[in-house]
Scaffold this active site. Structure first.
Site, PDB file in Angstrom:
ATOM      1  N   LYS A 197       1.178  -6.966  19.960  1.00 17.33           N
ATOM      2  CA  LYS A 197       0.691  -7.705  18.938  1.00 17.33           C
ATOM      3  C   LYS A 197       1.753  -8.918  18.670  1.00 17.33           C
ATOM      4  CE  LYS A 197      -2.958  -6.210  17.285  1.00 17.33           C
ATOM      5  NZ  LYS A 197      -4.460  -7.174  17.313  1.00 17.33           N
ATOM      6  N   LYS A 224      -7.445  -5.653  26.988  1.00 20.24           N
ATOM      7  CA  LYS A 224      -8.817  -4.901  26.347  1.00 20.24           C
ATOM      8  C   LYS A 224      -9.802  -5.804  25.449  1.00 20.24           C
ATOM      9  CE  LYS A 224      -7.410  -3.477  21.752  1.00 20.24           C
ATOM     10  NZ  LYS A 224      -8.311  -3.010  20.609  1.00 20.24           N
ATOM     11  N   LYS A 276     -11.230  -8.043  19.141  1.00 17.78           N
ATOM     12  CA  LYS A 276     -11.615  -8.953  17.763  1.00 17.78           C
ATOM     13  C   LYS A 276     -10.951 -10.382  17.972  1.00 17.78           C
ATOM     14  CE  LYS A 276     -12.882  -5.236  14.917  1.00 17.78           C
ATOM     15  NZ  LYS A 276     -11.439  -4.489  14.882  1.00 17.78           N
TER      16      LYS A 276
HETATM   17  N1  AQP Z   1     -11.698  -2.362  23.885  1.00 12.52           N
HETATM   18  C1  AQP Z   1     -11.815  -1.322  23.243  1.00 12.52           C
HETATM   19  N2  AQP Z   1     -12.187  -0.242  24.278  1.00 12.52           N
HETATM   20  C2  AQP Z   1     -12.533   0.872  23.561  1.00 12.52           C
HETATM   21  N3  AQP Z   1     -12.163   1.043  22.295  1.00 12.52           N
HETATM   22  C3  AQP Z   1     -11.908   0.116  21.577  1.00 12.52           C
HETATM   23  N4  AQP Z   1     -11.397   0.189  20.374  1.00 12.52           N
HETATM   24  C4  AQP Z   1     -11.070  -1.223  20.147  1.00 12.52           C
HETATM   25  N5  AQP Z   1     -11.121  -2.082  21.118  1.00 12.52           N
HETATM   26  C5  AQP Z   1     -11.384  -1.119  22.123  1.00 12.52           C
HETATM   27  C6  AQP Z   1     -11.598   1.237  19.233  1.00 12.52           C
HETATM   28  O1  AQP Z   1     -12.057   0.731  18.209  1.00 12.52           O
HETATM   29  C7  AQP Z   1     -11.586   1.377  17.091  1.00 12.52           C
HETATM   30  C8  AQP Z   1     -11.319   0.429  16.055  1.00 12.52           C
HETATM   31  O2  AQP Z   1     -10.473  -0.330  16.283  1.00 12.52           O
HETATM   32  P1  AQP Z   1      -9.733  -1.403  15.335  1.00 12.52           P
HETATM   33  O3  AQP Z   1     -10.636  -2.461  14.979  1.00 12.52           O
HETATM   34  O4  AQP Z   1      -9.388  -0.516  13.964  1.00 12.52           O
HETATM   35  O5  AQP Z   1      -8.465  -1.743  15.827  1.00 12.52           O
HETATM   36  P2  AQP Z   1      -8.288  -2.310  17.278  1.00 12.52           P
HETATM   37  O6  AQP Z   1      -8.051  -1.397  18.448  1.00 12.52           O
HETATM   38  O7  AQP Z   1      -6.982  -3.237  17.263  1.00 12.52           O
HETATM   39  O8  AQP Z   1      -9.569  -3.256  17.573  1.00 12.52           O
HETATM   40  P3  AQP Z   1      -9.559  -4.815  17.905  1.00 12.52           P
HETATM   41  O9  AQP Z   1     -10.938  -5.318  18.237  1.00 12.52           O
HETATM   42  O10 AQP Z   1      -8.524  -4.879  19.245  1.00 12.52           O
HETATM   43  O11 AQP Z   1      -9.095  -5.418  16.585  1.00 12.52           O
HETATM   44  P4  AQP Z   1      -7.993  -6.627  16.529  1.00 12.52           P
HETATM   45  O12 AQP Z   1      -8.238  -7.607  17.325  1.00 12.52           O
HETATM   46  O13 AQP Z   1      -8.295  -7.172  15.082  1.00 12.52           O
HETATM   47  O14 AQP Z   1      -6.623  -6.052  16.474  1.00 12.52           O
HETATM   48  C9  AQP Z   1     -10.345   2.351  17.411  1.00 12.52           C
HETATM   49  O15 AQP Z   1     -10.705   3.552  17.774  1.00 12.52           O
HETATM   50  C10 AQP Z   1     -10.150   1.598  18.735  1.00 12.52           C
HETATM   51  O16 AQP Z   1      -9.450   2.748  19.727  1.00 12.52           O
END
Ligand code: AQP
Length: 327
Positions: free
Chosen positions: A112, A192, A195
């Site tokens: 991050k 990965k 969002k």
């Molecule tokens: N690419 C991914 N593949 C599989 N699982 C994923 N998760 C997120 N991205 C993938 C799973 O979704 C759940 C919620 O995630 P989150 O929104 O709380 O946080 P994150 O992992 O940080 O998701 P993002 O989309 O990457 O959000 P941002 O960009 O805001 O940080 C978790 O169980 C995660 O593993």
């Protein structure tokens, strides 16, 4: 009485197929054995810049996605993290059990920092502590998550162990539950799906959007012309086949790519059709649900009240063990 576990998604943008496959899809299969708590973790979403005007809509959108995927409010508790103040209360207590050195070594934090321009806020640094509080507040034995969250689960177990050793046994050491699609790659093929990186197929994308996004996604860079043989193992589209397609199609595409028997366009068409099979019904159901936002709000209010009762019991136990019994 059924046991609880907690899992959640931050309303930091539109939910994508990574969120669905990594988390939500698994949740629905666990609702008979457990009484799960599915949170919309808005306090996590404010660790990066955001628009306050958009937050209520994002929360409703996330709840609609949960419900559309089959989360059943009669079996599970749907809640909003900021409505249950015990989450941040327990996070403070865990902060006092955590060293800055340990937090700075968590790989997601390093990632991050790499992605965040400017100063890194304390919230981002402390994110795993709040996540440990989310999970342990409900004494979760399991947590269905995507692969990216595994280091956070490891950290959560450490916190539980340390608290139990210092103040007496209260918390289980939760295990991660990973499903197929535990790591969905982004359309950029490098990170990965995320969002904040906007490299996503979103759960509300139309069939046309999905077609366009997959159509313009990179494949094996060595395959410049239709007749060049390619290597499926370096092709991001093949990573989607491995998640969405049938074993026969996966084999057909791998063979066809290596021998130049099929072109990228044909290969992409198959994957688009399968992604639509997953996303299409979710999109339809979500739109239906969002036509009645008050019903979704009522579910979230009732769920947050129920979660608060469970959380307050854990906090009473924690405070009693810690000698914080004055109030
Ligand atoms: N690419 C991914 N593949 C599989 N699982 C994923 N998760 C997120 N991205 C993938 C799973 O979704 C759940 C919620 O995630 P989150 O929104 O709380 O946080 P994150 O992992 O940080 O998701 P993002 O989309 O990457 O959000 P941002 O960009 O805001 O940080 C978790 O169980 C995660 O593993």
């Amino acid at each position: 009485m059924k046991r609880h576990f907690f899992s959640g998604i931050q309303p930091s943008g539109r939910l994508h197929i990574g969120n669905y496959l990594g988390a939500i899809k698994q949740w629905t299969g666990l609702q008979d054995e457990y009484e799960p708590i599915f949170g919309i973790v808005d306090y996590h979403a404010i660790t990066a810049p955001y628009d306050p005007n958009e937050m209520p809509t994002r929360i409703l959108d996330a709840a609609a996605a949960y419900l559309a995927a089959g989360v059943d409010p009669d079996k599970s508790i749907l809640m909003v993290q900021s409505s249950v103040s015990e989450h941040t209360e327990l996070a403070w207590i865990f902060n006092c059990q955590t060293s800055m050195g340990r937090l700075s070594r968590i790989p997601t934090f390093k990632e991050k920092v790499r992605q965040t321009p400017g100063e890194v806020g304390m919230g981002l640094f402390d994110y795993p502590v709040l996540m440990a509080a989310d999970i342990l507040l409900y004494k979760s034995h399991i947590v269905p998550v995507g692969e990216d969250q595994v280091p956070h689960l490891e950290f959560t177990r450490e916190i539980a162990r340390k608290f139990n050793a210092t103040f007496g046994e209260i918390f289980p050491e939760p295990a991660e539950v990973l499903g197929t699609g535990a790591k969905v790659m982004g359309l950029d093929g490098e990170n990965k799906m995320s969002k904040s990186l906007d490299n996503c197929i979103y759960l509300d994308d139309s069939f046309e959007d999905i077609g366009k996004k997959i159509g313009s996604a990179k494949t094996d860079p060595a395959r410049k012309r239709r007749d060049d043989p390619g290597d499926p193992d370096v092709c991001n589209i093949y990573s989607y086949h491995k998640i969405f397609s049938t074993p026969e199609e996966i084999e057909h595409c791998a063979q066809g790519c290596r021998s130049a028997g099929i072109g990228c366009v044909e290969c992409k068409k198959i994957v688009v059709a399968h992604i639509e099979e997953t996303v299409g019904p979710l999109r339809e159901k979500r739109t239906e649900l969002l036509a009645n936002p008050d019903t979704i709000r009522d579910i979230l209010v009732a769920g947050s009240d129920r979660a608060q009762k469970i959380a307050s019991e854990t906090m009473a136990e924690v405070k009693s063990r810690m000698g914080l019994t004055f109030g």
